[in-house]
Design an enzyme around this catalytic site. Structure first.
Site, mmCIF file in Angstrom:
data_model
loop_
_atom_site.group_PDB
_atom_site.id
_atom_site.type_symbol
_atom_site.label_atom_id
_atom_site.label_comp_id
_atom_site.label_asym_id
_atom_site.label_seq_id
_atom_site.Cartn_x
_atom_site.Cartn_y
_atom_site.Cartn_z
ATOM 1 N N ALA A 166 10.438 9.270 17.877
ATOM 2 C CA ALA A 166 11.451 8.664 18.483
ATOM 3 C C ALA A 166 11.931 7.532 17.965
ATOM 4 O O ALA A 166 13.041 7.305 17.703
ATOM 5 C CB ALA A 166 10.951 8.236 20.005
ATOM 6 N N ASN A 217 10.127 -0.700 5.235
ATOM 7 C CA ASN A 217 9.281 0.403 4.825
ATOM 8 C C ASN A 217 8.056 0.254 5.849
ATOM 9 O O ASN A 217 7.540 1.449 6.153
ATOM 10 C CB ASN A 217 8.787 0.487 3.535
ATOM 11 N N TYR A 221 6.154 8.208 17.344
ATOM 12 C CA TYR A 221 6.575 8.000 15.976
ATOM 13 C C TYR A 221 8.102 8.716 15.923
ATOM 14 O O TYR A 221 8.871 8.171 15.197
ATOM 15 C CB TYR A 221 5.637 8.584 15.148
ATOM 16 N N ARG A 254 0.808 -1.311 -0.066
ATOM 17 C CA ARG A 254 -0.021 0.058 0.159
ATOM 18 C C ARG A 254 0.875 1.326 0.035
ATOM 19 O O ARG A 254 1.939 1.166 0.150
ATOM 20 C CB ARG A 254 -0.947 0.096 1.249
#
Length: 246
Positions: A152, A85, A150, A13
């Site tokens: 960090a 990813n 997020y 996605r």
């Protein structure tokens, strides 16, 4: 000649799908990892024309990573490219973050790349080397309100990138790719970019005066996996239209 193998986590996605498709176009057989969206995985497989093979694998679960990577290595051999990813957001004001918000974001965004790399790098090295690209975010180098977990995790991913570049050299190159605002459904929803006033506010912060595309992120990935970047390792490439200049 058998096609080269690539592994892309979160590869079915958004930006991840664009990366999977680009690697397939470059001649790789892509194992596109996904956590649970079977419909998106089926669409990715169809779009890849037989060159993208979705694999259900939750990178936050160590045993699943071990088992899934063992199956991939047995079926396709050592990958020449690994793209870390997969990511998840659980945005909250810091004082409202609970343990689950913190632990899940760190498990997917930081521990996931650690586990996938640990599982696949020995085979990559034994096969002669390869390239690892960690997909970060500009929030790794510039904080934002409501994203302590997020930010960090992505900041940690940059340091992990540099440590891996040191320890896996010279066989494996490791770099980070940091997209800025990118036109994907997830980014549009999270930042309310479907609101013209909100989009205009965001565009004023970007020297290029537009939102990036997933294809432009894939262009940067193509450079990082090509021979033209053989002397590039331990680096971070920001693709954000100039929104952040460090």
């Amino acid at each position: 000649m058998a096609p080269r193998t690539a592994v892309v986590s979160g590869g079915t996605r958004g930006i991840g799908l664009a990366l999977s498709l680009r690697l397939a176009d470059l001649g790789h057989h892509v194992y596109a990892l996904y956590r649970g969206d079977k419909a998106a995985a089926d669409r990715a497989a169809a779009a890849g024309g037989g060159r993208i093979e979705p694999v259900r694998l939750d990178v936050a679960r160590p045993e699943r990573v071990r088992e899934g990577c063992a199956r991939i290595l047995a079926a396709g051999g050592a990958p020449s490219v690994l793209v870390n990813n997969a990511g998840v957001n659980r945005d909250r004001p810091f004082l409202d973050l609970d343990d689950e918000d913190w632990d899940e974001v760190l498990a997917v965004n930081l521990s996931g790349p650690f586990r996938l790399t640990r599982a696949l790098a020995p085979a990559m090295r034994a096969a002669g080397g390869g390239t690892i690209v960690n997909i970060g975010a500009t929030t790794a180098i510039r904080p934002r309100t409501g994203g302590a977990n997020y930010c960090a995790a992505k900041a940690g991913l940059l340091q992990l990138t540099k440590c891996l570049a040191l320890e896996l050299a010279p066989d494996i190159r490791v770099n980070a790719l940091l997209p800025g605002f990118t036109d994907t459904p997830e980014v549009v929803e999270r930042y309310r970019l479907d609101d013209p006033a909100r989009r205009a506010d965001v565009l004023r912060t970007i020297p290029a005066r537009r939102i990036g595309t997933a294809q432009e992120v894939a262009d940067a990935l193509e450079f990082l996996v090509a021979a033209k970047s053989d002397y590039v390792t331990g680096q971070q490439i920001v693709v954000d239209g100039g929104n952040f200049m460090g």
